[in-house]
Design a protein around this motif. Structure first.
Motif, mmCIF file in Angstrom:
data_model
loop_
_atom_site.group_PDB
_atom_site.id
_atom_site.type_symbol
_atom_site.label_atom_id
_atom_site.label_comp_id
_atom_site.label_asym_id
_atom_site.label_seq_id
_atom_site.Cartn_x
_atom_site.Cartn_y
_atom_site.Cartn_z
ATOM 1 N N GLU A 475 -13.751 -36.834 -16.218
ATOM 2 C CA GLU A 475 -13.658 -35.646 -16.802
ATOM 3 C C GLU A 475 -12.364 -35.604 -17.452
ATOM 4 O O GLU A 475 -11.686 -34.103 -18.105
ATOM 5 N N ALA A 476 -11.447 -36.089 -16.278
ATOM 6 C CA ALA A 476 -9.819 -36.113 -16.670
ATOM 7 C C ALA A 476 -9.329 -36.402 -17.977
ATOM 8 O O ALA A 476 -8.264 -36.797 -18.216
ATOM 9 N N LEU A 477 -9.784 -37.369 -18.235
ATOM 10 C CA LEU A 477 -9.720 -38.248 -19.930
ATOM 11 C C LEU A 477 -8.867 -37.090 -21.071
ATOM 12 O O LEU A 477 -9.283 -36.047 -21.251
ATOM 13 N N PRO A 478 -7.240 -37.248 -21.614
ATOM 14 C CA PRO A 478 -6.843 -36.825 -22.097
ATOM 15 C C PRO A 478 -6.776 -36.875 -23.467
ATOM 16 O O PRO A 478 -6.666 -37.151 -24.049
ATOM 17 N N LEU A 479 -8.108 -36.203 -24.116
ATOM 18 C CA LEU A 479 -8.332 -36.261 -25.011
ATOM 19 C C LEU A 479 -8.423 -34.824 -26.109
ATOM 20 O O LEU A 479 -8.126 -33.798 -25.215
ATOM 21 N N GLU A 480 -8.185 -34.833 -27.032
ATOM 22 C CA GLU A 480 -7.539 -33.454 -27.651
ATOM 23 C C GLU A 480 -7.928 -34.192 -28.701
ATOM 24 O O GLU A 480 -8.287 -35.169 -29.906
ATOM 25 N N HIS A 481 -8.382 -33.188 -30.234
ATOM 26 C CA HIS A 481 -8.159 -33.005 -31.344
ATOM 27 C C HIS A 481 -7.384 -32.289 -32.377
ATOM 28 O O HIS A 481 -8.152 -30.775 -31.911
ATOM 29 N N ASP A 482 -6.599 -32.055 -32.958
ATOM 30 C CA ASP A 482 -5.501 -31.296 -33.410
ATOM 31 C C ASP A 482 -4.844 -29.882 -32.498
ATOM 32 O O ASP A 482 -4.681 -29.203 -32.479
ATOM 33 N N GLY A 483 -4.669 -30.691 -31.229
ATOM 34 C CA GLY A 483 -3.778 -29.500 -30.530
ATOM 35 C C GLY A 483 -5.096 -28.992 -29.926
ATOM 36 O O GLY A 483 -4.919 -28.748 -28.635
ATOM 37 N N GLU A 484 -5.984 -29.491 -29.664
ATOM 38 C CA GLU A 484 -7.423 -28.581 -29.512
ATOM 39 C C GLU A 484 -7.558 -29.762 -28.190
ATOM 40 O O GLU A 484 -8.409 -30.780 -28.466
ATOM 41 N N ALA A 485 -7.546 -29.636 -26.635
ATOM 42 C CA ALA A 485 -8.670 -30.555 -25.623
ATOM 43 C C ALA A 485 -10.232 -30.544 -25.885
ATOM 44 O O ALA A 485 -9.982 -29.682 -25.949
ATOM 45 N N ILE A 486 -10.218 -31.874 -25.808
ATOM 46 C CA ILE A 486 -11.664 -32.186 -25.503
ATOM 47 C C ILE A 486 -12.305 -32.254 -23.993
ATOM 48 O O ILE A 486 -12.171 -33.373 -23.308
ATOM 49 N N ARG A 487 -13.097 -31.539 -23.783
ATOM 50 C CA ARG A 487 -13.958 -31.585 -22.176
ATOM 51 C C ARG A 487 -14.857 -32.734 -22.531
ATOM 52 O O ARG A 487 -15.808 -32.013 -23.079
ATOM 53 N N LEU A 488 -14.546 -33.734 -21.416
ATOM 54 C CA LEU A 488 -15.658 -35.131 -22.053
ATOM 55 C C LEU A 488 -16.747 -34.414 -20.327
ATOM 56 O O LEU A 488 -15.233 -35.439 -19.147
ATOM 57 N N THR A 489 -17.567 -34.388 -20.122
ATOM 58 C CA THR A 489 -18.730 -34.795 -18.718
ATOM 59 C C THR A 489 -19.655 -35.830 -18.725
ATOM 60 O O THR A 489 -19.817 -35.874 -19.899
#
Lengths: 547, 259
Positions: A475-489
């Protein structure tokens, strides 16, 4: 070790054929043997020849010359016997024996020995003849003596009482007496002759004074004259005999000296030569033995160094090659061409095996790994689950299986594209990998966005804590795409049992799947737990929600 | 291993068996050797005053038998029958001062020589200043029948009258009786004759004859095919020469060595 270096340097360039080297070695051995035979044979045949010469020539010559020498010694006796013996019968016997003895000599004709022995024979015969003549002369003398003594009995009466006449008659009778006792040896013929001469002169003086007995005196005087002649003859014969005797003895001595042949010396020299030759042969034999001993040690050493050791090295290299280890240094080059060929083959075989093994490892890896995430693939997971299940059954420890599913992954794919989706998968896989570091732990990609984690030998609370940490970290993985954070659960279905052998792996898998389904139903981002105990055959569902 | 040892023993045993005829030479197990000599050739073989056969040849024969470890039976055989007696197997060997000739070698095999002697004329020396065949024309010469001297006289003295006697004693008798003028025989044999008082008027005439037919060596003879006995005799001969037995016998009969 210095030898090693030198050899190694030379080995770089020099690789003779083993077969040819062996042939060469055999040839050298044969040549050495031939050399020894060549050296020893003349010596041995020399020994044989000399021994034969000694036994067939020199020793018989020695025996012969010993015989001859003894015969010559006997001749000395014969000569002296002939000279001293008066008895004609014994003298003849001696002469005959001496003659046969000399006839028995087998001296080479025309040799000094033959000439001397012949001369000796002539002298012995001469001596014998002289003795015969002396004997005849003596007989004549005896006869004269007998005649001389006869007239004494008829002495004329006119001179009875005449001292001078009486003296003459006495001298005559004494003379006749001497004459009858004469023998060949032991008389001074010369003195006797002188006395005879004087007596004859006195008779001559008396003749004119006594005409009556003048005829008788004349007769006696004639007899005395005859006796004188015989005595002179005897004197001459005696001196001849003495001379012949001396000459014969001299010849006998000469013959004895001539017989001193060199046979003994020659035999001695031959024996010395044989001894020398034998010593030399012994010498050669010892040298030969030493050379062979040295050569065999050297050959053993060389065989060991250049053949057996390389073969052992090759063997070791081959074993290493079979094990698949890289073996560039395992089969070093050797001296011999054939061994080098084998080395090269072994090396080739080794490198081929190594390559094959690398290829195999790669293939194995490919067959077990998921291409995108690097985790184990479904196929490997199935196999590993079966294996871990079996292991847990055998050792009776617990087994925990967790199935994860990324929530709404399709949306991420749709929204950000597959590349971002793949990146999400990889990041999650990384996370998962971090939590499966124990031996036996396995993280696998189960399907598109489904993952599985096998955790053997772990308590339920530990497993639950681990699953919770994974969930939280994801859940805390710092994922982003074009500055937009992606929340992965994620949602997870955990199944844990302390009594693995009661359940099949299929049942575990099914239960985990159901637990995952429950988790999804319960709103995702949640781990649903099923813990099995032996008393409850049916799974006991419990939950842990996300914070 | 045990088996190997046994095999080795049996091999040894069979070798010993093979060798036994060679090794076994005890006088007891063999019949006595029959030896022939002439009996009328003093001092080599003659009957002494007691009628006992004796002489140099007889003693040599006995010494040889002793050396060969065999018992011996020496008997006198007339000279002219000697060759037949050995040839027909009646006797085993002949010790009779026999010279080796090509003719005799057709029937007999000869050992190494055992003494040496020469041939010489004996007669009244004053009568024969020359011994040339022509000078002896018409002269009666006697010698033993079937001897090398007889062959020699037949060949070289064709003008003389040859009187062949059955043995040497008979030939000497012919000379003494005046039925023969000369005798040709062996020097040692004649020496014995000349030393008798009855022959004092005779003497050696000339030197010993030199001719290839008149070999000066006497040999022992065996039947032609009896090589083992011949070898045994040669070995024994060599042994008695080396161990002094020969010398002893020689000295008994002659004042000097006749070997």
């Amino acid at each position: 070790m210095r030898i090693d270096n030198v050899n190694t340097n030379r080995l770089q360039h020099f690789h003779p054929s083993l077969i040819r080297t062996l042939h060469l070695a055999i040839l050298v051995t044969l040549l050495t043997l031939a050399l020894c035979v060549w050296l020893a044979m003349p010596l041995l045949s020399g020994i044989v020849d000399k021994a034969r010469q000694t036994s067939t020539v020199e020793l018989p010559a020695l025996t012969r010359s010993r015989h001859d020498a003894r015969s010559v010694e006997l001749l000395y006796g014969y000569i002296n016997a002939l000279y001293w013996v008066e008895d004609p019968f014994i003298a003849r016997k001696n002469r005959l024996q001496a003659q046969v003895l000399i006839h028995g000599f087998e001296f080479p004709p025309d040799s000094a020995l033959a000439a001397t022995s012949n001369r000796l024979l002539v002298q012995i015969q001469g001596l014998s003849q002289l003795r015969q003549e002396q004997s005849d002369t003596l007989t004549a003398l005896h006869k004269i003596s007998a005649e001389l003594s006869q007239p004494l009995t008829a002495a004329p009466q006119a001179f009875a009482g005449n001292d001078a006449w009486f003296e003459l008659q006495l001298a005559l009778s004494r003379f006749a007496g001497i004459g009858s006792e004469l023998t060949i040896k032991g008389h001074d013929w010369h003195t006797l002759a002188h006395d005879t001469e004087r007596l004859s002169a006195r008779l001559h003086d008396w003749a004119p004074r006594t005409p009556t007995v003048a005829a008788l005196l004349g007769q006696q005087q004639a007899l005395l004259q005859q006796q004188l002649t015989q005595l002179n003859r005897l004197t001459e014969l005696a001196s001849q005999a003495d001379q012949l005797h001396a000459e014969a003895l001299q010849h006998q001595l000469h013959l004895a000296e001539l017989l001193n042949s060199g046979a003994a010396l020659r035999a001695q020299q031959l024996a010395d030569a044989v001894e020398n030759d034998a010593r030399q042969v012994r010498h050669y034999t010892l040298i030969l033995l030493a050379v062979f001993a040295l050569a065999s040690s050297l050959i053993l050493f060389l065989l060991n160094y250049f053949i057996f050791r390389p073969i052992m090295n090759i063997n070791r290299a081959l074993r290493l090659a079979i094990k698949g280890e890289e073996c560039s240094r395992q089969a070093p080059r050797t001296l011999f061409h054939e061994l080098n060929t084998i080395c090269a083959s072994v090396r080739q075989y080794g490198s081929m095996t190594h390559k094959l093994q690398l290829a195999n490892q790669e293939l194995k890896r490919l067959s077990q790994q998921d291409g995108l995430t690097g985790l184990a693939n479904r196929h490997y997971f199935d196999a590993q689950l079966a294996s871990e299940h079996a292991r847990a059954c055998r050792y009776g420890h617990s087994l925990c299986l967790i199935l994860f599913d990324l929530d709404h992954f399709k949306r991420i794919n749709d929204r950000y594209g597959h590349l971002v989706g793949d990146e999400c998968l990889r990041r999650f896989a990384n996370t998962l990998q971090q939590f499966s570091q124990r031996s036996g732990d396995l993280a696998a990609r189960y399907g598109g966005e489904e993952f599985a984690l096998i955790l053997p030998n772990m308590t339920l609370p530990q497993a639950q804590a681990l699953a919770e940490r994974i969930r939280a970290q994801t859940e805390a993985l710092p994922l982003e795409h074009d500055g937009e954070a992606i929340r992965l659960t994620l949602s997870g279905g955990l199944v844990h049992t302390d009594h693995t052998r009661l359940y099949s792996e299929q049942e575990l898998l099914l239960q985990a799947d159901q637990a995952l389904y429950c988790a999804k139903q319960q709103g995702r981002n949640h781990i649903e737990t099923t813990a099995w105990t032996p008393t409850e055959r049916s799974p006991q569902l419990g939950g842990s929600t996300a914070s | 291993m045990r088996q190997g040892l046994q095999a080795f023993r049996s091999t040894l045993f069979s070798i010993a068996l093979l060798l036994s005829p060679v090794l076994d030479a005890s006088p007891l197990s063999n019949p006595p050797l029959r030896v022939a000599t002439e009996g009328s050739y003093p001092p080599f073989s003659y009957f002494d005053t007691h009628g006992q056969l004796t002489g140099f040849d007889v003693d040599i024969a006995l010494a040889l038998c002793q050396e060969m470890q065999r018992s011996c039976d020496v008997k006198a055989v007339p000279w002219v029958d000697l060759i037949d007696s050995a040839n027909s197997g009646q006797v085993d060997f002949i010790v009779a001062s026999m010279a080796r000739t090509a003719e005799r070698e057709r029937y007999l095999a000869f050992s190494d020589y055992y003494y040496r002697s020469r041939s010489i004329f004996v007669g009244i020396p004053e009568r024969f200043p020359s011994l040339a065949p022509e000078a002896l024309s018409g002269i009666r010469i006697t010698t033993g029948r079937d001897t090398i001297q007889a062959s020699y006289l037949q060949k070289h003295y064709p003008y003389s009258t040859l009187l062949l006697a059955d043995d040497q004693e008979q030939a000497m008798e012919l000379l003494v009786q005046g039925d023969a003028d000369l005798i040709l025989s062996d020097t040692i044999n004649l020496l014995d004759f000349l030393q008798r008082p009855a022959s004092s008027r005779f003497d050696f005439i000339g030197p010993p004859l030199v001719a290839p037919e008149l070999q000066s060596e006497a040999h022992i003879a065996v039947a032609k095919d009896n090589t083992p006995l011949l070898q045994a005799i040669n070995t024994a001969l060599s042994n008695i020469r080396l161990n002094g037995t020969y010398e002893h016998i020689n000295r008994h009969y002659f004042p000097f060595s006749i070997y």
